[in-house]
Write an enzyme that holds these catalytic residues in place. Structure first.
Site, PDB file in Angstrom:
ATOM      1  N   VAL A   1      -5.927  17.020  32.886  1.00 28.01           N
ATOM      2  CA  VAL A   1      -6.721  18.051  32.660  1.00 28.01           C
ATOM      3  C   VAL A   1      -8.163  17.335  32.909  1.00 28.01           C
ATOM      4  O   VAL A   1      -8.841  17.230  31.993  1.00 28.01           O
ATOM      5  CB  VAL A   1      -6.336  19.405  32.244  1.00 28.01           C
ATOM      6  CG1 VAL A   1      -6.905  20.700  32.272  1.00 28.01           C
ATOM      7  CG2 VAL A   1      -4.763  19.125  32.367  1.00 28.01           C
TER       8      VAL A   1
ATOM      9  N   ASP B   1       9.358  24.922  30.328  1.00 25.54           N
ATOM     10  CA  ASP B   1       8.043  24.184  29.543  1.00 25.54           C
ATOM     11  C   ASP B   1       8.082  24.771  28.539  1.00 25.54           C
ATOM     12  O   ASP B   1       6.818  24.877  27.874  1.00 25.54           O
ATOM     13  CB  ASP B   1       7.791  23.593  29.986  1.00 25.54           C
ATOM     14  CG  ASP B   1       7.306  22.073  30.073  1.00 25.54           C
ATOM     15  OD1 ASP B   1       7.585  21.797  29.016  1.00 25.54           O
ATOM     16  OD2 ASP B   1       6.368  20.823  30.202  1.00 25.54           O
TER      17      ASP B   1
END
Length: 755
Positions: A433, A545
């Site tokens: 990211v 998740d």
């Protein structure tokens, strides 16, 4: 046209430079809009003592109230020319009208050191049956006097007999001014107004510039001027420079100038030498004039070259030509020996043109091929990165298509400084990211997928794009768009600037510590987001998740759930789905791990692990500490052994928050039950956390909350029995742990692809 314009600009700049040097330093340069060139000046400056004029005859007055420059007797000056040695002033006109008789007002001009120009001025009379007389004197020549006159007659009044533009005696007459006169008087008188009064109201006499006055028949009825411009010739006194051989330090003429004697023998003037320009009286003298930038005698049509030098210029022909280059000379002609060179030059030029054409065609072909190849590569990347799958999802849900913007590779490269390592925010199992800044200064987070041809990872990535496009919740990270034309796909979503939840509860990162009140609020916000996914979304979504590193915090510590790469959509007619096990080590639902059956309770289990992290400040999995390798099992075991207060985060002010800490621990144990059916729903978890926060904020709610708690104690006593450390509560808050079959089934588990 372009060269001419450039020349005019350069000439204007040169003239402006000369004007800035026209007066002495420290002296007024202008009076109003009128330049004051040296040797003229306005007095002696009181602040500096600088004498701004050369001689007393050049001393002028500036009327600051009217911004007018005045000569003696308050005569207004309209222009001064140092190069021509002339000054233009305005003088009143002598006038008499039909309602009066006799002689008009006498006008008088005395210039002493200056003379009225005989070549530039005329004595003019306008009217019918009019007589005007002028007397001119030269006080420097023993008062020589000259008389002159002018008479006009108009016996026949019809205007057609009077011609415009002519001044030959009918309605208008004019005479010359004697040379060398420095004093002049004139007046006008009428002979008989009776015969002409019907068309001639007034008569006039004046001295004026020759090119200023043009007679008109209308002037017999009305003359629109009260003053007329007169040109005065001025010279420098002989006392300043008696002859031209005297050093220039004692002479008014400066560098690059010539001295010109006056025609009448009194005084002299200065002028710039040929090829120079400027003010010949100024201490800087005259400067060279670049004739090559002006009209000159070099033959441009034959490629003649111009060479400027001080005071002049010369012309020449370029190499290979013969002649002098002048317009009136032999021009420039090509040498005989140059014809063969010219032929070679033409051939060479032809070869160059051919090569240029070939190169252009080759470049164009390569460019077209490159563009076609890039287009094919982008299309191939689009297909390999799941573009067709994304289009399939979007076609099924058209209402969400407008929420996703397709970015180009160039846009995202510019936003991340070509994916600079300094822009990396974090790395996960799904990709890296980066922080990006769009052209409108919007800060975004750009996920660069780790996809490398793996069909499963591509499916996960496209799944995350599609899932996020359907979510609109304040506690869920919002997707902005994606890019699929690159080798690996890119996902663009809103930038959350305060790190992850784990960054703030990790004891090793003391600078990010958050209080228990904030932790409880963040837990409630996270549950709200998960509950929205489970029940409020158009198609229920199981995150799969949930973990502290996937819960981001903004600048106000508001929670935002992120990373939907593993999420799955659950059809409304199904309560669970069978899928390949996917998740993160330490957070994975053990029942889902064993059966492969995914349902909403799997997210409940993962959130229970997050609650334990909030309570203890420990990681979900710690390989370097065997007793904490699996935090969930360690937590359940510690409570069973009556060690809850020993494993809680010491920074949470346990005495102050004992009640809430115990309640959250109870809730976490319920979420961590191995049997999914025994876990609470996410809605029940949300209600319990909201009640805890409401009781803390509004104490009057406590009674109702205590009643609900008593109703739950029977069920909870099967799991939780123990005690609170000394000073942390009374007997009513004691808890203990009893054995339960489901806790015995808890196992350590690992996931090969856990993130």
């Amino acid at each position: 046209m372009g060269l001419k314009l450039l020349f005019l600009i350069l000439l204007a700049a040169a003239m402006a430079e000369v004007e800035t040097q026209s007066s002495l330093e420290g002296c007024p340069r202008k009076c109003g809009d009128l330049e004051i060139p040296y040797p003229f000046g306005v007095g002696i400056q009181p602040s500096t003592g600088v004498n701004c004029f050369l001689e007393e005859s050049f001393n002028l007055t500036c009327d600051n109230s009217t911004s007018k420059l005045l000569y003696r007797d308050n005569l207004q000056i309209s222009s001064i020319s140092p190069q021509a040695g002339q000054m233009e002033i305005l003088m009143n006109i002598s006038k008499i009208c039909q309602n009066r008789s006799g002689v008009g007002l006498v006008q008088h001009l005395r210039t002493d050191d200056f003379t009225v120009s005989s070549t530039q001025n005329k004595f003019v009379t306008i009217g019918c049956d009019t007589l005007s007389i002028t007397r001119a004197q030269n006080s420097l020549r023993q008062n020589e006097s000259y008389f002159n006159g002018c008479a006009t007659l108009c016996e026949k009044p019809p205007p057609e007999e009077l011609n415009d533009k002519t001044c030959t005696g009918t309605g208008c007459c004019q005479v010359d001014i004697p040379a060398g006169m420095n004093s002049i008087n004139f007046t006008v008188s009428t002979v008989n107004f009776t015969n002409v009064s019907s068309f001639n109201n007034c008569s006039y006499a004046f001295v004026a510039k020759s090119d200023w006055f043009k007679f008109s028949v209308d002037y017999l009825d009305y003359f629109p001027h009260e003053t007329a411009p007169i040109v005065l010739d001025w010279t420098v006194s002989n006392l300043t420079c008696r002859n031209s051989s005297i050093s220039s330090d004692h002479c008014a003429c400066k560098d690059n100038t010539d001295l010109v004697r006056s025609d009448d023998g009194y005084g002299y003037n200065c002028k710039c030498k040929t090829g120079f320009e400027g003010n010949p009286y100024h201490p800087d003298g005259c400067r060279d004039f670049d004739e090559c930038n002006a009209s000159n005698n070099c033959s441009i049509s034959t490629q003649a070259l111009c060479h400027n030098f001080d005071g002049g210029y010369s012309c020449s022909c370029p190499p290979g030509y013969t002649g002098d280059g002048y317009v009136n000379g032999t021009h420039c002609t090509l040498k005989a020996s140059s014809h063969s060179n010219l032929r070679i030059l033409i051939i060479a030029l032809g070869i160059v043109v051919v090569l240029l054409v070939v190169f252009t065609l080759a470049s164009t072909t390569c460019l077209v091929h490159k563009r076609r190849t890039l287009k094919q590569i982008r299309q191939r990347n689009f297909e390999q990165n799941g573009g067709n799958l994304l289009q399939q999802h979007i076609s099924q849900q058209q209402s969400y298509a407008e929420r996703i913007k397709i970015f180009t590779e160039i846009e995202l490269k510019n936003a991340t400084n070509n994916f600079d390592e300094g822009r990396i925010l974090g790395c996960g199992g799904q990709g890296i990211v980066y922080k990006g800044i769009l052209p409108d200064n919007t800060h975004v987070a750009i996920k660069k997928s780790r996809v490398g041809g793996d069909a499963r990872q591509i499916k996960d990535f496209i799944n995350e794009v599609f899932v996020l496009s359907q979510i609109n919740h304040r506690n869920v990270v919002k997707i902005l768009g994606c890019c699929l034309e690159t080798e690996v796909p890119l996902l663009v979503y809103e930038f959350v600037d305060n790190g992850t939840l784990f960054d703030h509860i990790d004891p090793s990162k003391t600078g990010h510590f958050i209080t228990w009140e904030s932790r409880l609020r963040i837990a409630a916000e996270t549950v709200e987001a998960i509950l929205y996914l489970h029940s409020a979304a158009s198609i229920p979504i199981i995150h799969r998740d949930i973990k502290s590193t996937n819960i981001l915090l903004d600048h106000n510590d508001k929670a935002k759930v992120s990373d939907f790469g593993a999420s799955r959509l659950v059809p409304l007619d199904e309560t669970q789905i069978t899928t390949v096990v996917q998740g993160t080590l330490g957070y994975l639902d053990p029942e889902y791990l064993h059966t492969g059956q995914l349902n909403e309770k799997s997210d409940v289990y993962s959130f229970g692990v997050v609650l334990v992290e909030l309570l203890t400040g420990n990681k979900a999995v710690a390989f370097n500490r065997p007793e904490l390798r699996n935090l969930a099992m360690y937590f359940v075991s510690s409570v069973k052994e009556n060690c809850l207060w020993e494993i809680l985060d010491r920074r949470l002010e346990q005495k102050k928050n004992a009640k809430q800490l115990k309640d959250v621990a109870l809730l976490a144990l319920r979420c961590l039950r191995v049997n999914g059916q025994e876990r609470p729903t996410m809605k029940e978890v949300a209600l319990e956390l909201q009640n805890m926060i409401a009781v803390e904020m509004h104490p009057w709610v406590k009674d109702e909350a205590m009643k609900e708690e008593e109703a739950m104690k029977v069920e909870e006593s099967e799991y939780l029995l123990g005690h609170v450390p000394n000073g942390y509560g009374d007997a009513s808050t004691s808890i203990s742990v009893a054995s339960h079959d489901s806790t015995q089934k808890q196992i350590a588990f690992e996931i090969a692809n856990g993130r």
